[in-house]
Scaffold this active site. Structure first.
Site, short mmCIF file in Angstrom:
data_model
loop_
_atom_site.label_atom_id
_atom_site.label_comp_id
_atom_site.label_asym_id
_atom_site.label_seq_id
_atom_site.Cartn_x
_atom_site.Cartn_y
_atom_site.Cartn_z
N ASP A 47 -10.12 -30.54 -9.45
CA ASP A 47 -9.34 -31.78 -9.42
C ASP A 47 -9.99 -32.70 -8.40
O ASP A 47 -10.16 -32.32 -7.24
CB ASP A 47 -7.91 -31.47 -9.00
CG ASP A 47 -7.25 -30.45 -9.91
OD1 ASP A 47 -7.06 -30.76 -11.10
OD2 ASP A 47 -6.95 -29.34 -9.43
N HIS A 67 -6.03 -30.53 -5.43
CA HIS A 67 -5.07 -30.72 -6.52
C HIS A 67 -3.88 -31.60 -6.18
O HIS A 67 -3.57 -32.56 -6.89
CB HIS A 67 -4.56 -29.36 -7.00
CG HIS A 67 -3.52 -29.48 -8.08
ND1 HIS A 67 -2.16 -29.59 -7.81
CD2 HIS A 67 -3.64 -29.56 -9.43
CE1 HIS A 67 -1.50 -29.73 -8.95
NE2 HIS A 67 -2.36 -29.70 -9.94
N GLU A 70 -11.30 -33.11 -13.31
CA GLU A 70 -10.11 -33.90 -13.61
C GLU A 70 -10.03 -35.10 -12.68
O GLU A 70 -10.11 -34.96 -11.45
CB GLU A 70 -8.84 -33.05 -13.46
CG GLU A 70 -7.57 -33.86 -13.76
CD GLU A 70 -6.30 -33.06 -13.72
OE1 GLU A 70 -6.34 -31.81 -13.65
OE2 GLU A 70 -5.23 -33.71 -13.77
N GLU A 129 -13.35 -25.56 -12.95
CA GLU A 129 -12.37 -26.65 -13.09
C GLU A 129 -11.99 -27.15 -11.70
O GLU A 129 -11.61 -26.36 -10.81
CB GLU A 129 -11.12 -26.15 -13.82
CG GLU A 129 -10.23 -27.27 -14.33
CD GLU A 129 -9.11 -27.70 -13.42
OE1 GLU A 129 -8.53 -28.77 -13.65
OE2 GLU A 129 -8.80 -26.98 -12.44
N LYS A 163 -7.76 -36.80 -10.91
CA LYS A 163 -6.40 -36.42 -10.54
C LYS A 163 -5.65 -37.62 -9.96
O LYS A 163 -6.16 -38.32 -9.09
CB LYS A 163 -6.47 -35.27 -9.53
CG LYS A 163 -5.14 -34.78 -9.04
CD LYS A 163 -4.22 -34.32 -10.16
CE LYS A 163 -4.49 -32.93 -10.66
NZ LYS A 163 -3.59 -32.55 -11.78
N ASP A 202 -6.42 -18.90 -13.75
CA ASP A 202 -6.68 -18.61 -12.34
C ASP A 202 -7.41 -17.28 -12.18
O ASP A 202 -7.86 -16.94 -11.09
CB ASP A 202 -5.34 -18.53 -11.56
CG ASP A 202 -4.54 -19.82 -11.64
OD1 ASP A 202 -5.14 -20.91 -11.82
OD2 ASP A 202 -3.29 -19.75 -11.52
N HIS A 260 -9.83 -22.13 -13.35
CA HIS A 260 -8.89 -23.17 -12.92
C HIS A 260 -8.83 -23.24 -11.40
O HIS A 260 -8.35 -22.31 -10.74
CB HIS A 260 -7.51 -22.82 -13.50
CG HIS A 260 -6.44 -23.82 -13.21
ND1 HIS A 260 -5.33 -23.51 -12.44
CD2 HIS A 260 -6.28 -25.11 -13.59
CE1 HIS A 260 -4.54 -24.56 -12.37
NE2 HIS A 260 -5.09 -25.55 -13.06
N ARG A 261 -9.39 -24.31 -10.85
CA ARG A 261 -9.54 -24.47 -9.39
C ARG A 261 -10.41 -23.34 -8.82
O ARG A 261 -10.19 -22.89 -7.69
CB ARG A 261 -8.18 -24.53 -8.69
CG ARG A 261 -7.18 -25.46 -9.37
CD ARG A 261 -5.84 -25.53 -8.67
NE ARG A 261 -4.81 -26.08 -9.53
CZ ARG A 261 -3.52 -26.16 -9.25
NH1 ARG A 261 -3.08 -25.74 -8.08
NH2 ARG A 261 -2.65 -26.66 -10.11
O1 G3P Z 1 -6.59 -29.57 -15.79
C1 G3P Z 1 -5.90 -28.64 -16.54
C2 G3P Z 1 -4.81 -28.23 -15.69
O2 G3P Z 1 -5.43 -27.94 -14.47
C3 G3P Z 1 -3.83 -29.33 -15.53
O3 G3P Z 1 -2.87 -29.01 -14.64
O4 G3P Z 1 -1.76 -29.52 -12.56
O5 G3P Z 1 -3.32 -27.60 -12.67
O6 G3P Z 1 -4.20 -29.92 -12.70
P1 G3P Z 1 -3.06 -29.02 -13.06
CA CA Z 2 -6.53 -29.69 -13.14
#
Ligand code: G3P
Ligand code: CA
Length: 315
Positions: A75, A88, A155, A73, A157, A303, A46-47
């Site tokens: 954004d 993000h 994503e 992942e 975003k 994360d 995640h990121r």
């Molecule tokens: O994309 C899955 C998750 O990352 C969604 O929440 O706010 O971290 O982009 P966010």
């Molecule tokens: Ca995301």
């Protein structure tokens, strides 16, 4: 607070919850192939490894790949000069020294900012002098560096703040030879954004993001942020099928800010019975990871991909 979804005014560009008939993936066999290509349990960084290094910078991406995360992942947002960057927030203030949206600045201006120093201040126990000065990354340079050696979970975003995002994203994926169904997943909270991606390139598998939260603070009843589904406990097969018409999976939160769990094992099973992969965000403790794996989820956004990889060894 990083997650403030219920506070954000969504300016969706179309009717959410519409039947996606006509937009349905062209061939059932194509859809099945897409599902199968992404069916192995997914460690989704995640990121990047954003628990260990400043999100969506080289150190975070490198650390994710070092522990063999299955997906990076990211954004995606659009700069003032039409470039795509991995970032993000709707505002730059949390992770840089300036205020304003990505779209207020050119790529060169964004890349002159320090997007890493904040991490050392926020997480001194994980600080590294090398993180100071880490740059915001363009999608072009990420694709150029990693090419088809990794999988991307991208994503769209805040599409209402990033006009033209879908066309630019599809164009860059195609230009880099990465618009392959097994190489990428495209995710969004905005159903219309996903449908725009599908119109541009039907080979790109889609994941509908969901965010469930109490209708009112303290209330029992849950709602989904964009209204794309009813409350999780009220989901019918038809509700899941409406998503399966255009997407191969859902990405959903497990908890609300107060720790309340908004989905359960039955939700996961029902989604999967309707041929949808289920990825859950953002899970950072090993105990919860193990519990969700026992539910049979298809992947977790985390994360700390090292922790999840320890529970799900690479094959
Ligand atoms: O994309 C899955 C998750 O990352 C969604 O929440 O706010 O971290 O982009 P966010
Ligand atoms: Ca995301």
């Amino acid at each position: 607070m990083q997650h403030s979804k219920p506070m954000i005014s969504l300016l969706l560009t179309g009717c959410v919850g519409l039947g996606a008939s006509g937009m349905a993936l062209a061939e059932a066999s194509d859809r099945q192939a897409m599902v199968q290509a992404h069916q192995a349990f997914a460690v989704i960084a995640h990121r990047g490894a954003s628990g260990h290094a400043p999100e969506q910078t080289w150190p975070a991406l490198e650390q994710a790949l070092a522990v063999e995360a299955d997906y990076l992942e990211l954004d995606v947002q659009v700069t003032a000069d039409g470039e795509l960057v991995a970032f993000h927030d709707d505002d730059l203030a949390r992770t840089t020294s300036v205020e304003g949206a990505v779209g207020d600045f050119t790529l060169a201006e964004l890349q002159a900012l320090d997007a890493g120093g904040w991490f050392n201040d926020a997480f001194p126990e994980r600080a590294d002098a090398a993180y100071a000065g880490a740059r915001i990354l363009s999608l072009d340079e990420i694709f150029a560096r990693y090419g088809d050696s990794v999988r991307y979970y991208l994503e769209t975003k805040s599409p209402h703040l990033n006009p033209g995002l879908e066309a630019a994203l599809v164009e860059r994926l195609e230009a880099h030879g990465l618009a392959e169904p097994e190489r990428v997943l495209i995710q969004s909270f905005d159903q219309q954004s996903l449908l725009r991606v599908h119109e541009l390139n039907a080979d790109l598998p889609l994941v509908q993001l969901l965010w469930y939260y109490p209708e009112e603070e303290g209330a029992e009843a849950l709602v989904e942020w964009t209204g794309v589904t009813p409350a999780p406990e009220a989901m019918s097969d038809a509700d899941f099928q409406a998503i399966a018409d255009y997407a191969i999976g859902v990405g959903t939160n497990l908890t609300y800010y107060d720790g309340r769990e908004v989905i359960d094992a039955d939700f996961v099973a029902q989604a999967q019975a309707n041929d949808l992969l289920v990825h859950v965000y953002t899970i950072n403790d090993s105990e919860t990871m193990a519990r969700l794996m026992a539910w049979g989820v298809d992947g977790l956004f985390t994360d700390f991909p090292d922790r999840l990889r320890a529970l799900a060894p690479a094959e």
